[in-house]
Motif scaffolding. Structure first.
Motif, PDB file in Angstrom:
ATOM      1  N   TYR A  10     104.412 110.227  -8.613  1.00  0.00           N
ATOM      2  CA  TYR A  10     104.288 111.466  -7.853  1.00  0.00           C
ATOM      3  C   TYR A  10     105.354 112.450  -8.283  1.00  0.00           C
ATOM      4  N   ILE A  11     105.179 113.681  -7.834  1.00  0.00           N
ATOM      5  CA  ILE A  11     106.214 114.695  -7.978  1.00  0.00           C
ATOM      6  C   ILE A  11     106.470 115.296  -6.598  1.00  0.00           C
ATOM      7  N   VAL A  12     107.686 115.706  -6.392  1.00  0.00           N
ATOM      8  CA  VAL A  12     108.070 116.341  -5.131  1.00  0.00           C
ATOM      9  C   VAL A  12     108.041 117.843  -5.351  1.00  0.00           C
ATOM     10  N   GLY A  13     107.412 118.535  -4.424  1.00  0.00           N
ATOM     11  CA  GLY A  13     107.374 119.990  -4.462  1.00  0.00           C
ATOM     12  C   GLY A  13     108.387 120.538  -3.483  1.00  0.00           C
ATOM     13  N   ASP A  14     107.897 121.193  -2.434  1.00  0.00           N
ATOM     14  CA  ASP A  14     108.737 121.750  -1.379  1.00  0.00           C
ATOM     15  C   ASP A  14     108.747 120.781  -0.199  1.00  0.00           C
ATOM     16  N   PRO A  15     109.844 120.058   0.020  1.00  0.00           N
ATOM     17  CA  PRO A  15     109.900 119.078   1.114  1.00  0.00           C
ATOM     18  C   PRO A  15     109.644 119.671   2.498  1.00  0.00           C
ATOM     19  N   GLU A  16     109.697 121.003   2.617  1.00  0.00           N
ATOM     20  CA  GLU A  16     109.436 121.673   3.895  1.00  0.00           C
ATOM     21  C   GLU A  16     107.942 121.905   4.128  1.00  0.00           C
ATOM     22  N   SER A  17     107.116 121.683   3.101  1.00  0.00           N
ATOM     23  CA  SER A  17     105.672 121.896   3.225  1.00  0.00           C
ATOM     24  C   SER A  17     105.057 120.839   4.142  1.00  0.00           C
ATOM     25  N   PRO A  18     104.006 121.207   4.887  1.00  0.00           N
ATOM     26  CA  PRO A  18     103.340 120.236   5.759  1.00  0.00           C
ATOM     27  C   PRO A  18     102.275 119.406   5.034  1.00  0.00           C
ATOM     28  N   VAL A  19     102.174 119.539   3.703  1.00  0.00           N
ATOM     29  CA  VAL A  19     101.060 118.946   2.968  1.00  0.00           C
ATOM     30  C   VAL A  19     101.512 117.905   1.949  1.00  0.00           C
ATOM     31  N   ALA A  20     100.814 116.777   1.967  1.00  0.00           N
ATOM     32  CA  ALA A  20     100.923 115.773   0.910  1.00  0.00           C
ATOM     33  C   ALA A  20      99.559 115.719   0.230  1.00  0.00           C
TER      34      ALA A  20
END
Length: 182
Positions: A10-20
């Motif tokens: 996986y890659i991490v985007g914006d940890p504040e986002s509500p979406v996986a």
């Protein structure tokens, strides 16, 4: 706590986002998606799903899981959707995903409380089979974060190439059953 808490593809985007986003057997890198907390593959109907649950629940911001991309040979997407719709059965001491078409759809390596919490707090969006980045991005952008209670600290045991062996007899039984039906 360092997030994500368990390893995976996986890659991490914006940890504040509500979406996986789970792209199943499709290459998430080629989709060029944005505005997600985490995006990666999931190939198996057991350990793969457990890793998804642990990483999703351990980020209290995530409230939406988009399941998209090409289905895996283990029916990980179908199993995730079956889990969201039907839950698990604890019959026989193992937690089996009700309605899963996978050979070994058991979620025994994480606490049952984590499974229950996932079912209560995470909205699962079915885009299985969809590989069009525009459609997937629209789904990401349409997810609104909803309030979740504080995420518990979750851990996951190390899983290696021998972990499946505890299900070896179940796999043989299921394979023989499918051969007889075929």
């Amino acid at each position: 706590m360092v997030w994500p808490v368990t390893s995976g593809d996986y890659i991490v985007g914006d940890p504040e986002s509500p979406v996986a986003v789970v792209t199943l057997a499709s290459d998430y890198r080629s989709l060029n998606l944005k505005n997600y907390a985490i995006c990666g593959t999931c190939f198996t109907e057991n350990f793969g799903i457990e890793k998804v649950i642990v990483n999703v629940l351990s980020n209290q911001r995530i409230s939406c899981l988009i399941v998209c991309g090409k289905e895996s040979t283990h029916f990980a997407g179908q199993s995730l959707l079956a889990l969201a719709e039907n839950g698990v059965s604890a019959f026989g001491g193992s937690r089996k995903i009700i309605g899963s078409e996978g050979l070994i759809p058991y979620l025994d390596e994480i606490p049952v409380t984590a499974i229950s919490r996932f079912l209560r707090e995470i909205e699962v969006i079915d885009l299985v089979g969809i590989t069009d980045p525009t459609v997937i991005q629209q789904a990401i952008d349409s997810c609104n974060g909803k309030e979740r209670s504080e995420a518990p600290e979750l851990s996951m045991p190390e899983i290696d190439e021998q972990s499946w062996k505890k299900y070896e007899s179940e796999v043989k039984k299921n394979v023989m059953s499918k051969i007889k039906k075929g």
